[in-house]
Design an enzyme around this catalytic site. Structure first.
Site, PDB file in Angstrom:
ATOM      1  N   THR A 210       0.873  -1.185   0.000  1.00 14.39           N
ATOM      2  CA  THR A 210       0.000   0.000   0.000  1.00 14.39           C
ATOM      3  C   THR A 210       0.904   1.228   0.000  1.00 14.39           C
ATOM      4  O   THR A 210       1.984   1.196   0.581  1.00 14.39           O
ATOM      5  CB  THR A 210      -0.886  -0.004   1.267  1.00 14.39           C
ATOM      6  OG1 THR A 210      -1.886  -0.994   1.102  1.00 14.39           O
ATOM      7  CG2 THR A 210      -1.550   1.350   1.518  1.00 14.39           C
TER       8      THR A 210
ATOM      9  N   ARG B 104     -14.968  -5.408   0.023  1.00 18.85           N
ATOM     10  CA  ARG B 104     -14.360  -5.016   1.308  1.00 18.85           C
ATOM     11  C   ARG B 104     -13.583  -3.706   1.133  1.00 18.85           C
ATOM     12  O   ARG B 104     -12.836  -3.543   0.172  1.00 18.85           O
ATOM     13  CB  ARG B 104     -13.423  -6.130   1.792  1.00 18.85           C
ATOM     14  CG  ARG B 104     -12.679  -5.814   3.102  1.00 18.85           C
ATOM     15  CD  ARG B 104     -11.284  -5.316   2.827  1.00 18.85           C
ATOM     16  NE  ARG B 104     -10.539  -5.033   4.055  1.00 18.85           N
ATOM     17  CZ  ARG B 104      -9.374  -4.380   4.076  1.00 18.85           C
ATOM     18  NH1 ARG B 104      -8.852  -3.945   2.951  1.00 18.85           N
ATOM     19  NH2 ARG B 104      -8.748  -4.150   5.195  1.00 18.85           N
ATOM     20  N   VAL B 105     -13.762  -2.783   2.037  1.00 13.18           N
ATOM     21  CA  VAL B 105     -13.027  -1.518   1.995  1.00 13.18           C
ATOM     22  C   VAL B 105     -12.279  -1.368   3.313  1.00 13.18           C
ATOM     23  O   VAL B 105     -12.853  -1.547   4.385  1.00 13.18           O
ATOM     24  CB  VAL B 105     -13.993  -0.328   1.789  1.00 13.18           C
ATOM     25  CG1 VAL B 105     -13.243   0.991   1.851  1.00 13.18           C
ATOM     26  CG2 VAL B 105     -14.716  -0.460   0.444  1.00 13.18           C
ATOM     27  N   GLY B 106     -10.997  -1.059   3.227  1.00 11.23           N
ATOM     28  CA  GLY B 106     -10.182  -0.891   4.430  1.00 11.23           C
ATOM     29  C   GLY B 106     -10.127   0.562   4.875  1.00 11.23           C
ATOM     30  O   GLY B 106     -11.027   1.362   4.603  1.00 11.23           O
ATOM     31  N   ASP B 107      -9.050   0.898   5.534  1.00 13.64           N
ATOM     32  CA  ASP B 107      -8.913   2.239   6.120  1.00 13.64           C
ATOM     33  C   ASP B 107      -8.482   3.311   5.122  1.00 13.64           C
ATOM     34  O   ASP B 107      -8.681   4.501   5.362  1.00 13.64           O
ATOM     35  CB  ASP B 107      -7.864   2.196   7.241  1.00 13.64           C
ATOM     36  CG  ASP B 107      -6.509   1.730   6.721  1.00 13.64           C
ATOM     37  OD1 ASP B 107      -6.458   0.708   6.014  1.00 13.64           O
ATOM     38  OD2 ASP B 107      -5.490   2.392   7.020  1.00 13.64           O
TER      39      ASP B 107
ATOM     40  N   THR C 188      -0.722   2.395   6.865  1.00 15.53           N
ATOM     41  CA  THR C 188      -0.734   1.129   6.151  1.00 15.53           C
ATOM     42  C   THR C 188      -0.752  -0.011   7.156  1.00 15.53           C
ATOM     43  O   THR C 188      -0.111   0.077   8.202  1.00 15.53           O
ATOM     44  CB  THR C 188       0.478   0.988   5.213  1.00 15.53           C
ATOM     45  OG1 THR C 188       0.475  -0.344   4.676  1.00 15.53           O
ATOM     46  CG2 THR C 188       1.805   1.231   5.914  1.00 15.53           C
ATOM     47  N   GLY C 189      -1.480  -1.069   6.822  1.00 14.28           N
ATOM     48  CA  GLY C 189      -1.539  -2.220   7.723  1.00 14.28           C
ATOM     49  C   GLY C 189      -2.934  -2.809   7.731  1.00 14.28           C
ATOM     50  O   GLY C 189      -3.698  -2.608   6.784  1.00 14.28           O
TER      51      GLY C 189
ATOM     52  N   GLY D 108      -6.315  -2.898   7.871  1.00 13.48           N
ATOM     53  CA  GLY D 108      -7.231  -1.770   7.750  1.00 13.48           C
ATOM     54  C   GLY D 108      -8.344  -1.734   8.786  1.00 13.48           C
ATOM     55  O   GLY D 108      -8.735  -0.657   9.243  1.00 13.48           O
TER      56      GLY D 108
HETATM   57  N1  ASP Z   1      -4.524  -0.711   4.975  1.00  8.81           N
HETATM   58  C1  ASP Z   1      -4.817  -1.404   3.740  1.00  8.81           C
HETATM   59  C2  ASP Z   1      -6.181  -2.006   3.816  1.00  8.81           C
HETATM   60  O1  ASP Z   1      -6.530  -2.523   4.858  1.00  8.81           O
HETATM   61  C3  ASP Z   1      -3.833  -2.478   3.426  1.00  8.81           C
HETATM   62  C4  ASP Z   1      -2.388  -2.130   3.645  1.00  8.81           C
HETATM   63  O2  ASP Z   1      -2.050  -1.056   4.079  1.00  8.81           O
HETATM   64  O3  ASP Z   1      -1.528  -2.972   3.316  1.00  8.81           O
HETATM   65  O4  ASP Z   1      -6.866  -2.032   2.820  1.00  8.81           O
END
Ligand code: ASP
Length: 304
Positions: free
Chosen positions: A174, A202-205, A225-226, A228
């Site tokens: 990301t 699915r939608v993350g952060d 990042t991480g 989400g």
């Molecule tokens: N934060 C992103 C998500 O959850 C993924 C990532 O940062 O690797 O969609």
């Protein structure tokens, strides 16, 4: 947790970018590490050139993220992680320190999702658009592509391995950038394909303002990042801002406090980049690796 804390540069502006946080899992060969490093350096130079010419923090973070989206190695734009159905559904957001924000989720046709997010900020009365269609994107003058443009063979293989349980769910790649420009304005941008093998829709952060991205003039700009879900539950990017603004925490203390409470406290992995209004830069993560680029004593540093 690792926290890299860089004092403000004499230039009066600052830029830091990330290419994702995740587990190392000896997934990357040395050669791949070099390629990631080159990708990060190229993106850093693109954003830095904007700031050095007196450009805005928003232009700088968009220029850096555009480069990272175009680089197949990163989980954003072409080369993004694939959903369980083998498709790329992209999310991106931008925010400026004056409180304006734009984001897109589950976009399939914008070649550069970061520009679509910026158009939401500039052209609409909204903050978040889901699945903007090709006509709307083209009407904004953005370059559009077929959804297959984003799908690469190595991502297909990665998905097959994750689905066969031969590979843990990797989240490398990301991307995001934060900057403060010579006029003291801050901005943040983040872009992702989400998590490998994620459920369709699915939608993350990343496109959630306050969770994956936040900027406030006079205080800080943050890109995350991480995992989400944890970043949404912990409203991580805004939490860093709140600790600074309301509790008077320094940037590194705020970041430490947020990661400890909201990520460690949830057993979640990830990292963030932040730039203070004074140009102080922090890169922090509790995962085993983080991809990032920043300047220290006038030298470009890439972290892989
Ligand atoms: N934060 C992103 C998500 O959850 C993924 C990532 O940062 O690797 O969609």
């Amino acid at each position: 947790m690792r926290v890299i804390d860089i004092a403000p540069a004499a230039s009066g502006f600052a830029l830091v970018l990330h290419g994702g946080a995740g587990g190392r899992d000896s997934e990357l060969s040395l050669e791949e590490e070099g390629q990631y490093s080159e990708g990060l350096a190229g993106a850093y130079r693109a954003g830095h050139a904007v700031l050095a010419a007196g450009g805005s923090a928003l232009d700088a973070v968009c220029a850096a993220v555009e480069e990272l989206e175009n680089c197949v190695l990163f989980n954003a734009g072409r080369g993004a992680a694939l959903t369980a159905q083998g498709e790329a559904e992209l999310d991106a957001s931008v925010m400026t320190g004056d409180g304006r924000a734009g984001a897109v989720a589950v976009t399939r046709n914008a070649k550069n999702p970061v520009f679509a997010a910026r158009k939401v900020l500039e052209e609409t009365a909204h903050v978040l658009l889901v699945a903007p269609d090709e006509q709307l994107l083209a009407g904004w003058g953005l370059e559009t592509v077929e959804p297959t443009y984003f799908v690469t063979e190595s991502r297909r293989q990665q998905l097959a391995k994750v689905q066969a349980k031969e590979l843990a769910q990797s989240r490398h790649g990301t991307v995001g950038a934060v900057a403060v420009d010579s006029q003291g304005r801050v901005a943040a941008a983040t872009s992702t394909g989400g998590m490998v093998n994620q459920h369709e829709g699915r939608v993350g952060d990343t496109p959630v303002i306050g969770a994956g991205t936040y900027a406030h003039d006079g205080v800080v700009a943050v890109s995350c990042t991480g995992e989400g879900e944890a970043f949404i539950q912990g409203v991580v990017a805004h939490d860093v801002y709140a600790r600074m603004n309301y509790a008077g925490a320094s940037l590194p203390d705020a970041v430490r406090g947020t990661i400890d409470a909201e990520l460690n406290g949830r057993g979640a992995d990830g990292g963030l980049i932040a730039v203070g209004a004074d140009g102080r830069v922090v890169v922090a993560y509790n995962s085993s690796a983080m991809f990032a680029a920043y300047e220290e004593s006038g030298e470009l540093v890439t972290l892989t």
